[in-house]
Design a protein around this motif. Structure first.
Motif, PDB file in Angstrom:
ATOM      1  N   SER A 135      88.515  14.312  14.209  1.00  0.00           N
ATOM      2  CA  SER A 135      87.347  14.278  15.147  1.00  0.00           C
ATOM      3  C   SER A 135      86.685  13.587  16.636  1.00  0.00           C
ATOM      4  N   CYS A 136      87.567  12.516  15.974  1.00  0.00           N
ATOM      5  CA  CYS A 136      87.628  11.469  16.837  1.00  0.00           C
ATOM      6  C   CYS A 136      88.510  11.767  18.803  1.00  0.00           C
ATOM      7  N   ILE A 137      89.501  11.605  18.480  1.00  0.00           N
ATOM      8  CA  ILE A 137      90.619  12.436  18.996  1.00  0.00           C
ATOM      9  C   ILE A 137      89.646  13.412  20.216  1.00  0.00           C
ATOM     10  N   THR A 138      89.000  14.406  19.715  1.00  0.00           N
ATOM     11  CA  THR A 138      88.972  15.649  19.732  1.00  0.00           C
ATOM     12  C   THR A 138      87.659  15.041  20.925  1.00  0.00           C
ATOM     13  N   LYS A 139      86.390  14.347  20.001  1.00  0.00           N
ATOM     14  CA  LYS A 139      85.503  14.249  20.835  1.00  0.00           C
ATOM     15  C   LYS A 139      85.869  13.401  22.042  1.00  0.00           C
ATOM     16  N   LEU A 140      87.321  12.868  22.245  1.00  0.00           N
ATOM     17  CA  LEU A 140      87.036  11.638  22.933  1.00  0.00           C
ATOM     18  C   LEU A 140      87.385  12.605  24.666  1.00  0.00           C
ATOM     19  N   ALA A 141      87.954  13.190  24.822  1.00  0.00           N
ATOM     20  CA  ALA A 141      87.720  13.868  26.143  1.00  0.00           C
ATOM     21  C   ALA A 141      86.701  14.857  26.567  1.00  0.00           C
ATOM     22  N   GLY A 142      85.487  15.100  25.621  1.00  0.00           N
ATOM     23  CA  GLY A 142      84.876  15.289  26.234  1.00  0.00           C
ATOM     24  C   GLY A 142      83.713  14.589  25.849  1.00  0.00           C
ATOM     25  N   THR A 143      83.861  13.686  25.960  1.00  0.00           N
ATOM     26  CA  THR A 143      83.258  12.311  26.292  1.00  0.00           C
ATOM     27  C   THR A 143      83.601  11.805  27.193  1.00  0.00           C
ATOM     28  N   ILE A 144      85.017  11.849  27.902  1.00  0.00           N
ATOM     29  CA  ILE A 144      84.534  11.237  29.648  1.00  0.00           C
ATOM     30  C   ILE A 144      84.114  12.223  30.152  1.00  0.00           C
ATOM     31  N   GLN A 145      84.223  13.500  30.101  1.00  0.00           N
ATOM     32  CA  GLN A 145      83.572  14.614  30.746  1.00  0.00           C
ATOM     33  C   GLN A 145      82.123  14.665  31.116  1.00  0.00           C
ATOM     34  N   HIS A 146      81.798  14.198  29.971  1.00  0.00           N
ATOM     35  CA  HIS A 146      80.007  14.333  30.387  1.00  0.00           C
ATOM     36  C   HIS A 146      79.646  12.636  31.007  1.00  0.00           C
ATOM     37  N   VAL A 147      80.820  11.568  30.686  1.00  0.00           N
ATOM     38  CA  VAL A 147      80.114  10.603  31.525  1.00  0.00           C
ATOM     39  C   VAL A 147      79.997  10.654  32.533  1.00  0.00           C
ATOM     40  N   ARG A 148      81.411  11.398  33.421  1.00  0.00           N
ATOM     41  CA  ARG A 148      81.570  11.795  34.976  1.00  0.00           C
ATOM     42  C   ARG A 148      80.665  13.148  35.505  1.00  0.00           C
ATOM     43  N   GLN A 149      79.768  13.466  34.037  1.00  0.00           N
ATOM     44  CA  GLN A 149      78.946  14.187  34.578  1.00  0.00           C
ATOM     45  C   GLN A 149      77.836  14.087  34.564  1.00  0.00           C
ATOM     46  N   LYS A 150      77.168  12.812  33.973  1.00  0.00           N
ATOM     47  CA  LYS A 150      76.297  11.586  33.934  1.00  0.00           C
ATOM     48  C   LYS A 150      75.355  12.681  32.962  1.00  0.00           C
ATOM     49  N   GLY A 165      79.427  10.605  18.415  1.00  0.00           N
ATOM     50  CA  GLY A 165      80.340  11.406  17.657  1.00  0.00           C
ATOM     51  C   GLY A 165      82.196   9.657  17.103  1.00  0.00           C
ATOM     52  N   VAL A 166      81.712  10.154  19.251  1.00  0.00           N
ATOM     53  CA  VAL A 166      83.497   9.435  19.038  1.00  0.00           C
ATOM     54  C   VAL A 166      83.161   8.314  18.571  1.00  0.00           C
ATOM     55  N   LEU A 167      82.242   6.999  18.697  1.00  0.00           N
ATOM     56  CA  LEU A 167      81.829   5.497  18.541  1.00  0.00           C
ATOM     57  C   LEU A 167      81.895   5.664  16.523  1.00  0.00           C
ATOM     58  N   VAL A 168      81.636   6.754  16.021  1.00  0.00           N
ATOM     59  CA  VAL A 168      81.275   6.539  14.519  1.00  0.00           C
ATOM     60  C   VAL A 168      82.406   7.285  14.316  1.00  0.00           C
ATOM     61  N   THR A 169      82.488   8.345  14.392  1.00  0.00           N
ATOM     62  CA  THR A 169      84.286   8.945  14.033  1.00  0.00           C
ATOM     63  C   THR A 169      85.189   7.699  13.962  1.00  0.00           C
ATOM     64  N   GLY A 170      84.848   6.968  15.119  1.00  0.00           N
ATOM     65  CA  GLY A 170      86.502   5.954  14.929  1.00  0.00           C
ATOM     66  C   GLY A 170      86.260   5.236  14.493  1.00  0.00           C
ATOM     67  N   VAL A 171      85.145   4.608  14.276  1.00  0.00           N
ATOM     68  CA  VAL A 171      84.967   2.645  13.817  1.00  0.00           C
ATOM     69  C   VAL A 171      85.342   3.851  11.872  1.00  0.00           C
ATOM     70  N   ALA A 172      84.673   5.359  11.962  1.00  0.00           N
ATOM     71  CA  ALA A 172      84.959   5.266  10.511  1.00  0.00           C
ATOM     72  C   ALA A 172      86.514   5.418  10.409  1.00  0.00           C
ATOM     73  N   GLY A 173      87.149   6.545  11.228  1.00  0.00           N
ATOM     74  CA  GLY A 173      88.571   6.535  11.184  1.00  0.00           C
ATOM     75  C   GLY A 173      89.254   5.195  10.644  1.00  0.00           C
ATOM     76  N   LEU A 174      89.013   4.234  11.594  1.00  0.00           N
ATOM     77  CA  LEU A 174      89.761   3.397  11.522  1.00  0.00           C
ATOM     78  C   LEU A 174      90.063   2.314  10.223  1.00  0.00           C
ATOM     79  N   ALA A 175      88.937   2.827   9.657  1.00  0.00           N
ATOM     80  CA  ALA A 175      88.654   2.003   8.583  1.00  0.00           C
ATOM     81  C   ALA A 175      89.723   3.388   7.394  1.00  0.00           C
ATOM     82  N   HIS A 176      89.693   4.021   7.376  1.00  0.00           N
ATOM     83  CA  HIS A 176      89.726   4.924   6.635  1.00  0.00           C
ATOM     84  C   HIS A 176      91.943   5.107   6.865  1.00  0.00           C
ATOM     85  N   LEU A 177      92.340   4.405   8.054  1.00  0.00           N
ATOM     86  CA  LEU A 177      92.661   4.757   8.099  1.00  0.00           C
ATOM     87  C   LEU A 177      94.203   3.266   7.391  1.00  0.00           C
TER      88      LEU A 177
END
Length: 255
Positions: free
Chosen positions: A50-65, A190-202
């Motif tokens: 989930s973190c990986i799939t949402k990252l690209a979307g986040t970058i696009q949304h940041v660019r779009q403000k 979602g990127v932040l929360v799944t990234g943190v939790a995903g690293l912990a599970h990893l």
């Protein structure tokens, strides 16, 4: 490369493209029921995916403000430690409780989460039909954002479910963000929360990286296709289908 897993990733990606939801809600039960993964391993694998799939979307949304950084910041103050707490609970269950009992407990928590998400989806649908006006973004209490973020983050770290459905539901309830900023802020959270939790599970060994790769191979074209079909498929049809699937998954996990 497991093409059956990739096909499953394509189906989930199609749902995400059509509804903006369905990632964790569908991915985790698919891994448990179709690919026979232990619930804890399914949770960790889904979080990294989930973190990986949402990252690209986040970058696009940041660019779009289209990200509200004020709301994102206050929610993250709660959601990030909440995600760590949820991941630690999974770790505790795995090592302090018998494996079969731990799988049963985590499965029951997943079933409960699916019920909550079905109720949240039905509630949002009902509010949308009534046209109820939420609180304006600038008037949302900061403490409320952090507390809600803590609860949502804990549930995501515990079950991998809800980084989309929970955050969207919470933001829709307490703010009047435009649709684009609602989705953008949700994806960034979602990127932040799944990234943190995903690293912990990893770190705990609860991630199957080969499955993550296979899922990504299928989900990327699925998301692109779903995004194009969204203008043709009636939203209520997709929502009802997703709610039915979640209800069925909940029944099988809780029985």
């Amino acid at each position: 490369m497991d093409w059956k897993v990739a096909l499953g990733g394509w189906v989930v990606g199609l749902l995400i493209g059509l509804t903006g939801m369905g990632g964790g809600s569908v991915m985790t039960p698919m891994m448990i029921f179709l690919f026979h993964m232990h619930p804890a391993l399914a949770v960790g694998t889904d979080l990294v995916y989930s973190c990986i799939t949402k990252l690209a979307g986040t970058i696009q949304h940041v660019r779009q403000k289209t990200v509200d950084f004020r709301i994102l910041g206050w929610m993250s103050l709660g959601s990030i430690p909440g995600a760590l707490m949820g991941s630690l609970v999974v770790r505790y269950l795995e090592h302090q409780v018998a494996i079969d009992a731990a799988d049963r407990v985590i499965g029951q928590m997943l079933g409960g989460m699916y019920i909550l998400i079905v109720l949240a989806m039905a509630w949002r649908w009902w509010r949308k039909r009534r046209g109820t006006a939420p609180i304006a973004p600038g008037r949302v209490p900061r403490v409320a954002l952090s507390v809600l973020g803590l609860a949502a983050g804990f549930l995501v770290g515990l079950t991998s479910v809800g980084s989309g459905a929970l955050f969207v539901s919470v933001l829709a309830m307490i703010s009047s963000l435009s649709a684009s900023r609602l989705v953008g802020t949700d994806i960034a959270a979602g990127v932040l929360v799944t990234g943190v939790a995903g690293l912990a599970h990893l770190a705990f060994g609860n991630v199957d990286l080969r499955m993550v790769v296979s899922l990504l191979v299928g989900s990327v074209p699925g998301i692109l296709m779903g995004s194009r079909l969204i203008v043709r498929v009636p939203e209520p049809v997709v929502r009802v289908g997703l709610m039915t699937l979640l209800s069925w998954s909940s029944y099988n996990l809780l029985k």
